[in-house]
Design an enzyme around this catalytic site. Structure first.
Site, mmCIF file in Angstrom:
data_model
loop_
_atom_site.group_PDB
_atom_site.id
_atom_site.type_symbol
_atom_site.label_atom_id
_atom_site.label_comp_id
_atom_site.label_asym_id
_atom_site.label_seq_id
_atom_site.Cartn_x
_atom_site.Cartn_y
_atom_site.Cartn_z
ATOM 1 N N HIS A 52 -10.314 -11.159 6.926
ATOM 2 C CA HIS A 52 -8.894 -11.528 7.046
ATOM 3 C C HIS A 52 -8.642 -12.893 6.396
ATOM 4 O O HIS A 52 -9.528 -13.748 6.344
ATOM 5 C CB HIS A 52 -8.402 -11.478 8.505
ATOM 6 C CG HIS A 52 -8.850 -12.577 9.405
ATOM 7 N ND1 HIS A 52 -9.025 -12.414 10.765
ATOM 8 C CD2 HIS A 52 -9.141 -13.891 9.176
ATOM 9 C CE1 HIS A 52 -9.388 -13.550 11.313
ATOM 10 N NE2 HIS A 52 -9.478 -14.470 10.370
ATOM 11 N N ASP B 79 -0.427 -19.810 10.161
ATOM 12 C CA ASP B 79 -0.213 -18.903 11.283
ATOM 13 C C ASP B 79 -0.069 -19.655 12.604
ATOM 14 O O ASP B 79 -0.305 -20.858 12.672
ATOM 15 C CB ASP B 79 -1.358 -17.866 11.371
ATOM 16 C CG ASP B 79 -2.715 -18.451 10.964
ATOM 17 O OD1 ASP B 79 -2.925 -19.656 11.155
ATOM 18 O OD2 ASP B 79 -3.552 -17.687 10.455
ATOM 19 N N ASN C 58 -14.302 -10.617 9.144
ATOM 20 C CA ASN C 58 -13.845 -9.266 8.794
ATOM 21 C C ASN C 58 -12.987 -9.245 7.526
ATOM 22 O O ASN C 58 -12.346 -8.239 7.216
ATOM 23 C CB ASN C 58 -13.067 -8.642 9.958
ATOM 24 C CG ASN C 58 -11.768 -9.375 10.265
ATOM 25 O OD1 ASN C 58 -11.437 -10.375 9.618
ATOM 26 N ND2 ASN C 58 -11.019 -8.892 11.242
ATOM 27 N N GLU D 247 -5.183 -8.895 9.143
ATOM 28 C CA GLU D 247 -6.392 -8.163 9.498
ATOM 29 C C GLU D 247 -6.585 -6.977 8.545
ATOM 30 O O GLU D 247 -5.665 -6.629 7.776
ATOM 31 C CB GLU D 247 -6.267 -7.668 10.955
ATOM 32 C CG GLU D 247 -6.050 -8.782 11.980
ATOM 33 C CD GLU D 247 -7.323 -9.571 12.315
ATOM 34 O OE1 GLU D 247 -8.210 -9.701 11.448
ATOM 35 O OE2 GLU D 247 -7.423 -10.065 13.460
HETATM 36 C C1 F6R Z 1 -6.618 -20.036 10.318
HETATM 37 C C2 F6R Z 1 -6.632 -18.703 9.740
HETATM 38 C C3 F6R Z 1 -7.852 -17.850 9.764
HETATM 39 C C4 F6R Z 1 -9.157 -18.615 9.634
HETATM 40 C C5 F6R Z 1 -10.341 -17.668 9.738
HETATM 41 C C6 F6R Z 1 -11.663 -18.407 9.702
HETATM 42 O O1 F6R Z 1 -5.350 -20.626 10.184
HETATM 43 O O2 F6R Z 1 -5.645 -18.289 9.261
HETATM 44 O O3 F6R Z 1 -7.768 -16.905 8.722
HETATM 45 O O4 F6R Z 1 -9.193 -19.294 8.402
HETATM 46 O O5 F6R Z 1 -10.269 -16.948 10.930
HETATM 47 O O6 F6R Z 1 -11.771 -19.203 10.845
HETATM 48 P P1 F6R Z 1 -12.905 -20.305 10.955
HETATM 49 O O7 F6R Z 1 -12.683 -21.255 9.846
HETATM 50 O O8 F6R Z 1 -12.709 -20.940 12.305
HETATM 51 O O9 F6R Z 1 -14.204 -19.577 10.826
#
Ligand code: F6R
Length: 250
Positions: free
Chosen positions: A138, A67, A136, A143
């Site tokens: 995702h 992303d 959450n 989301e």
């Molecule tokens: C990152 C992504 C997100 C993260 C998720 C967890 O490229 O796509 O899905 O993997 O938000 O983030 P962290 O690892 O910072 O807790």
């Protein structure tokens, strides 16, 4: 689905990196899906170590970031263009020419998303997708209530995700409101997926992903359908798993 529960975050990073190298099976030019965020940092650090000892050579790997924020300046230290370069491409010795990140700065993000999805297909699909998970549920920035059939597209970020990511920015209002993300169908089509999660703030999301019903309210639950999924967690992130006897505990 293989579930590995590690003693702590450090061991989780080492184990995840070793499992990735094993999954790649010596493929000299794999196509990788690359997550940003805190979760995979230990994994990337150990892959760097394995690169330095000659246990893996990723110099010919192609990569697609999961992303990118929409309308962020690529010079911003927290643009995923920069994060991927700093935490993945440079330390692991990847060829920057072979690594793509969605074009969140495009005038037409819908077109940029379609072209990104196409580029993944032209590369032959993703051999190994590295994932984290949001509190959450995702994955990528899909989301809650994202369609299970979704492809790469621009999406709004929830208030919780913006608050979770505020730690990377000077102030919460600087967190972008939208992102381009690979879709849930895109992720599901990866030939193998490794998801890493550590810390008690991920325990609920991991419990629902693995043992909860498959539901769009918890996007990561789609991974229950994935044909080759490995989940590596530490004790804290695995604390809500009930059916522990089926999981490998290190
Ligand atoms: C990152 C992504 C997100 C993260 C998720 C967890 O490229 O796509 O899905 O993997 O938000 O983030 P962290 O690892 O910072 O807790």
């Amino acid at each position: 689905m293989d579930i590995v529960i590690c003693r702590d975050a450090e061991q989780a990073g080492v184990v995840a990196a070793e499992l990735i190298v094993k999954k790649l099976g010596g493929n000299p030019a794999p196509v990788l899906g690359l997550a940003t965020g805190s979760s995979p940092l230990g994994l990337y650090a150990h892959l760097k170590h394995m690169q330095s000892t000659g246990e893996v050579d990723l110099s010919r790997a192609r990569g697609f970031a999961l992303d990118e924020y929409v309308a962020i300046d690529y010079e911003h230290p927290e643009s995923y263009h920069n994060v991927i370069r700093r935490t993945v491409v440079e330390p692991l010795g990847l060829d920057p020419e072979l690594i793509q990140v969605p074009d969140g700065a495009a005038d037409d993000v819908a077109l940029a998303s379609v072209l990104y999805e196409k580029a993944i297909q032209v590369a032959g699909g993703i051999d190994l997708q590295i994932l984290g998970i949001g509190a959450n549920g995702h994955i990528g920035f899909n989301e809650p209530f994202s369609s299970f059939g979704s492809r790469t597209r621009a999406v709004p970020l929830t208030a919780q995700t913006r608050a979770d990511n505020a730690r990377f920015f000077d102030s919460p209002d600087q967190v972008p409101t939208h992102a381009i993300t690979q879709g849930l169908a895109t992720i599901r089509e990866s030939r193998a997926t490794l998801l890493i999660a550590t810390g008690e703030h991920k325990a609920s999301a991991i419990g629902r992903m693995i043992e909860g019903p498959v539901a769009v309210a918890h996007p990561a639950s789609i991974l229950q359908f994935h044909p080759d999924l490995t989940v590596v967690v530490d004790e804290a992130a695995g604390a809500r798993l009930v059916d522990g006897e089926h999981f490998l505990r290190l």
